[in-house]
Design a protein around this motif. Sequence first.
Motif, short mmCIF file in Angstrom:
data_model
loop_
_atom_site.label_atom_id
_atom_site.label_comp_id
_atom_site.label_asym_id
_atom_site.label_seq_id
_atom_site.Cartn_x
_atom_site.Cartn_y
_atom_site.Cartn_z
N ILE A 50 -4.34 2.81 -5.14
CA ILE A 50 -4.23 3.32 -4.02
C ILE A 50 -5.52 2.79 -3.02
CG2 ILE A 50 -3.85 5.26 -2.74
CD1 ILE A 50 -2.25 6.37 -5.07
N TRP A 51 -5.51 2.28 -1.96
CA TRP A 51 -6.76 1.87 -1.39
C TRP A 51 -7.65 3.16 -0.76
CZ3 TRP A 51 -7.88 2.86 3.75
CH2 TRP A 51 -8.82 2.57 4.43
N ALA A 52 -6.82 4.19 -0.42
CA ALA A 52 -7.59 5.24 0.19
C ALA A 52 -8.24 6.23 -0.76
CB ALA A 52 -6.44 5.92 0.82
N LEU A 53 -7.94 5.76 -2.14
CA LEU A 53 -8.51 6.82 -3.25
C LEU A 53 -9.48 5.75 -4.25
CD1 LEU A 53 -5.47 8.83 -4.50
CD2 LEU A 53 -6.97 9.38 -2.75
N ASP A 54 -10.26 4.83 -3.36
CA ASP A 54 -10.93 3.94 -4.02
C ASP A 54 -10.45 3.11 -5.31
OD1 ASP A 54 -13.26 4.88 -2.63
OD2 ASP A 54 -13.50 6.55 -3.97
N ASP A 55 -9.02 2.58 -4.73
CA ASP A 55 -8.20 1.67 -5.72
C ASP A 55 -8.00 2.51 -7.08
OD1 ASP A 55 -7.80 -0.38 -3.80
OD2 ASP A 55 -9.57 -1.50 -4.61
N VAL A 56 -7.82 3.87 -7.07
CA VAL A 56 -7.48 4.30 -8.48
C VAL A 56 -5.89 4.23 -8.49
CG1 VAL A 56 -7.46 6.36 -9.54
CG2 VAL A 56 -9.67 5.52 -8.59
N SER A 57 -5.34 4.22 -9.65
CA SER A 57 -3.84 4.50 -9.75
C SER A 57 -3.67 5.77 -10.27
CB SER A 57 -3.20 3.38 -10.82
OG SER A 57 -3.51 2.04 -10.34
N ILE A 58 -2.49 6.50 -10.03
CA ILE A 58 -2.22 7.85 -10.17
C ILE A 58 -0.92 7.79 -11.15
CG2 ILE A 58 -1.37 10.04 -9.46
CD1 ILE A 58 -4.33 9.17 -8.55
N TYR A 59 -1.34 8.45 -12.24
CA TYR A 59 -0.08 8.71 -13.45
C TYR A 59 0.98 9.68 -12.86
CZ TYR A 59 2.23 9.51 -17.72
OH TYR A 59 3.24 9.73 -18.83
N LYS A 60 2.36 9.47 -13.12
CA LYS A 60 3.32 10.39 -12.78
C LYS A 60 3.81 10.99 -14.26
CE LYS A 60 7.34 11.02 -10.28
NZ LYS A 60 8.22 10.73 -9.26
#
Length: 311
Positions: free
Chosen positions: A298-308
């Motif tokens: 996610i670009w807006a989160l410093d390119d961090v991926s979020i786990y579901k």
Amino acid sequence: MHLIKDYLDGETINGPLLVTGVTKGVTDNGKEYLSVTFQDCSGTIEARKWDVHNSDFDLLVPGKVVNVAGIVNSYKNNLQLKIISLDRAPNMSDSDLEQFHKVSPIPREVLIEKLNHYLNSFKDKDIALITNTVIHHFYDKYITYPAAVRIHHEFGSGILHHSLTMADLAEEVAKIYPNVNRDLLVAGALMHDVGKVIEYEKPLTPMVTVEGRLVGHISIMYAEFKKIVDPLNIKSEVPLLLEHMILSHHGKLEFGSPVLPMTLEANLLSLIDLIDSRVMIITKALETTKEGEFTPRIWALDDVSIYKPKK
């Protein structure tokens, strides 16, 4: 109407979609292709057209609806549309276009009822006068405009939805910390993004105005606030404190705030703004992510991926 949110990997679709963005690209082999963003009331999908014709540029105009035939496929954990063919759709009125327009998940009449509650809740007379005057000056656009083109609250009534969620958070924070000026913090939440009604145009297919690009909603709102509030001839420092909150609500200079937050309420406002925007960004990414998997970066989160997490 088959909605974007219901698209499945591998299926063929054929129907009307709203064009919100078009860019040209070139493959490694030097062949031109088109990247297109389509939208309906349920969301957006990125698409590619690999066989480009001159007629495509007449059809793929942002803000216009086009009939699209294509194949849905998964690419980097996201659904993408491969465009097979395009056809002209009938001209549509603004009311027709609304079926392709993303709107707040909370009905507008419910949001307006909550807005009226907050506008009538201020005990400080100066804060009440300023907030009611500013909001009603921009009222029609304030209750209908999106809060962004893409990142968060990019739907009809997005400014209102975002501002009221922040007001709810402000109310709770003020209950926990008695030294917080509740009226000041709630007023800041309601007014901090009003400048976006000038930063954007075409609310059904929002675009950044020239003034929005050159000046930005923070500086726009500061100037508008001064024009509206100075004639009220308020003698307290409330106007100055609210001006500071508007100017500093992005929290950091590199995020576009001309000044850093230098009051308790200004600091809290920038944090509350960050909380609500971040929750919305993550929630949107998780909607199209399977349990036990990660979102794309996610670009807006410093390119961090979020786990579901799995239920």
